[in-house]
Scaffold this motif. Structure first.
Motif, PDB file in Angstrom:
ATOM      1  N   ASN A 177       0.840  -1.195   0.000  1.00 31.08           N
ATOM      2  CA  ASN A 177       0.000   0.000   0.000  1.00 31.08           C
ATOM      3  C   ASN A 177       0.879   1.251   0.000  1.00 31.08           C
ATOM      4  O   ASN A 177       1.787   1.378   0.808  1.00 31.08           O
ATOM      5  CB  ASN A 177      -0.896  -0.034   1.239  1.00 31.08           C
ATOM      6  CG  ASN A 177      -2.071   0.884   1.116  1.00 31.08           C
ATOM      7  OD1 ASN A 177      -2.315   1.462   0.071  1.00 31.08           O
ATOM      8  ND2 ASN A 177      -2.806   1.034   2.178  1.00 31.08           N
ATOM      9  N   ARG A 178       0.603   2.180  -0.884  1.00 38.69           N
ATOM     10  CA  ARG A 178       1.430   3.389  -0.943  1.00 38.69           C
ATOM     11  C   ARG A 178       0.867   4.465  -0.015  1.00 38.69           C
ATOM     12  O   ARG A 178      -0.321   4.497   0.280  1.00 38.69           O
ATOM     13  CB  ARG A 178       1.568   3.891  -2.362  1.00 38.69           C
ATOM     14  CG  ARG A 178       0.309   4.453  -2.963  1.00 38.69           C
ATOM     15  CD  ARG A 178       0.538   4.833  -4.434  1.00 38.69           C
ATOM     16  NE  ARG A 178      -0.647   5.456  -4.943  1.00 38.69           N
ATOM     17  CZ  ARG A 178      -0.752   6.756  -5.213  1.00 38.69           C
ATOM     18  NH1 ARG A 178       0.280   7.536  -5.046  1.00 38.69           N
ATOM     19  NH2 ARG A 178      -1.884   7.255  -5.655  1.00 38.69           N
ATOM     20  N   TRP A 179       1.739   5.349   0.426  1.00 44.58           N
ATOM     21  CA  TRP A 179       1.366   6.460   1.294  1.00 44.58           C
ATOM     22  C   TRP A 179       0.904   7.615   0.422  1.00 44.58           C
ATOM     23  O   TRP A 179       1.532   7.922  -0.591  1.00 44.58           O
ATOM     24  CB  TRP A 179       2.550   6.877   2.151  1.00 44.58           C
ATOM     25  CG  TRP A 179       2.909   5.834   3.161  1.00 44.58           C
ATOM     26  CD1 TRP A 179       3.662   4.721   2.948  1.00 44.58           C
ATOM     27  CD2 TRP A 179       2.512   5.791   4.530  1.00 44.58           C
ATOM     28  NE1 TRP A 179       3.759   3.999   4.108  1.00 44.58           N
ATOM     29  CE2 TRP A 179       3.063   4.631   5.100  1.00 44.58           C
ATOM     30  CE3 TRP A 179       1.749   6.629   5.338  1.00 44.58           C
ATOM     31  CZ2 TRP A 179       2.876   4.289   6.430  1.00 44.58           C
ATOM     32  CZ3 TRP A 179       1.561   6.281   6.670  1.00 44.58           C
ATOM     33  CH2 TRP A 179       2.114   5.117   7.203  1.00 44.58           C
ATOM     34  N   VAL A 180      -0.198   8.258   0.838  1.00 48.17           N
ATOM     35  CA  VAL A 180      -0.748   9.382   0.084  1.00 48.17           C
ATOM     36  C   VAL A 180      -0.933  10.582   1.005  1.00 48.17           C
ATOM     37  O   VAL A 180      -1.109  10.447   2.213  1.00 48.17           O
ATOM     38  CB  VAL A 180      -2.094   9.010  -0.589  1.00 48.17           C
ATOM     39  CG1 VAL A 180      -1.881   7.947  -1.654  1.00 48.17           C
ATOM     40  CG2 VAL A 180      -3.112   8.545   0.423  1.00 48.17           C
ATOM     41  N   TYR A 189       0.832  12.101   5.843  1.00 53.76           N
ATOM     42  CA  TYR A 189       0.543  11.047   4.878  1.00 53.76           C
ATOM     43  C   TYR A 189      -0.033   9.831   5.583  1.00 53.76           C
ATOM     44  O   TYR A 189       0.333   9.541   6.726  1.00 53.76           O
ATOM     45  CB  TYR A 189       1.822  10.639   4.127  1.00 53.76           C
ATOM     46  CG  TYR A 189       2.300  11.695   3.180  1.00 53.76           C
ATOM     47  CD1 TYR A 189       1.993  11.627   1.826  1.00 53.76           C
ATOM     48  CD2 TYR A 189       3.059  12.773   3.625  1.00 53.76           C
ATOM     49  CE1 TYR A 189       2.433  12.612   0.940  1.00 53.76           C
ATOM     50  CE2 TYR A 189       3.495  13.769   2.756  1.00 53.76           C
ATOM     51  CZ  TYR A 189       3.176  13.675   1.420  1.00 53.76           C
ATOM     52  OH  TYR A 189       3.599  14.649   0.554  1.00 53.76           O
ATOM     53  N   PRO A 203      -1.681   5.571   4.635  1.00 52.43           N
ATOM     54  CA  PRO A 203      -1.792   4.563   3.576  1.00 52.43           C
ATOM     55  C   PRO A 203      -3.001   4.848   2.695  1.00 52.43           C
ATOM     56  O   PRO A 203      -4.043   5.312   3.187  1.00 52.43           O
ATOM     57  CB  PRO A 203      -1.974   3.254   4.345  1.00 52.43           C
ATOM     58  CG  PRO A 203      -1.341   3.519   5.677  1.00 52.43           C
ATOM     59  CD  PRO A 203      -1.648   4.961   5.956  1.00 52.43           C
ATOM     60  N   GLU A 204      -2.870   4.577   1.416  1.00 51.96           N
ATOM     61  CA  GLU A 204      -3.919   4.917   0.455  1.00 51.96           C
ATOM     62  C   GLU A 204      -5.277   4.328   0.838  1.00 51.96           C
ATOM     63  O   GLU A 204      -6.306   4.992   0.713  1.00 51.96           O
ATOM     64  CB  GLU A 204      -3.509   4.434  -0.932  1.00 51.96           C
ATOM     65  CG  GLU A 204      -4.448   4.868  -2.027  1.00 51.96           C
ATOM     66  CD  GLU A 204      -3.890   4.531  -3.403  1.00 51.96           C
ATOM     67  OE1 GLU A 204      -4.234   5.263  -4.343  1.00 51.96           O
ATOM     68  OE2 GLU A 204      -3.116   3.565  -3.538  1.00 51.96           O
TER      69      GLU A 204
END
Length: 87
Positions: free
Chosen positions: A2-5, A53, A55-56
């Motif tokens: 999971n990418r950070w947004v 930020y 997690p997405e």
């Protein structure tokens, strides 16, 4: 993975810690970033803005938590604190 947004930005380190505390109470991991000069600013206490930020897959719930905290919602209108994101 999971990418950070990006969630939001605040003015001071204290505000960032408050926002992160609220998110952690909602079981949402969060991290700070310092735009401009990177972590050097934090090391010397020179903070002129902090980005938060998450997690997405937690973004929607994180926005709900911040919106509920910013507004004076009745308890039944607040997001469910037992809802966990998939992180």
């Amino acid at each position: 993975m999971n990418r950070w947004v990006f969630l939001t930005n605040v003015t001071t380190e204290v505000e960032a810690d408050i926002v992160i505390g609220l998110l952690e109470q909602g079981h949402i991991p969060a991290q700070k970033a310092y735009p401009g000069l990177g972590n050097l600013k934090a090391a010397y206490g020179i903070v002129n803005g902090v980005e938060i930020y998450v997690p997405e897959d937690c973004l929607k719930h994180a926005k709900e938590i911040l919106a509920a905290e910013g507004a004076e919602n009745a308890p039944d209108e607040a997001p469910d604190p037992d809802v966990e994101c998939d992180h």
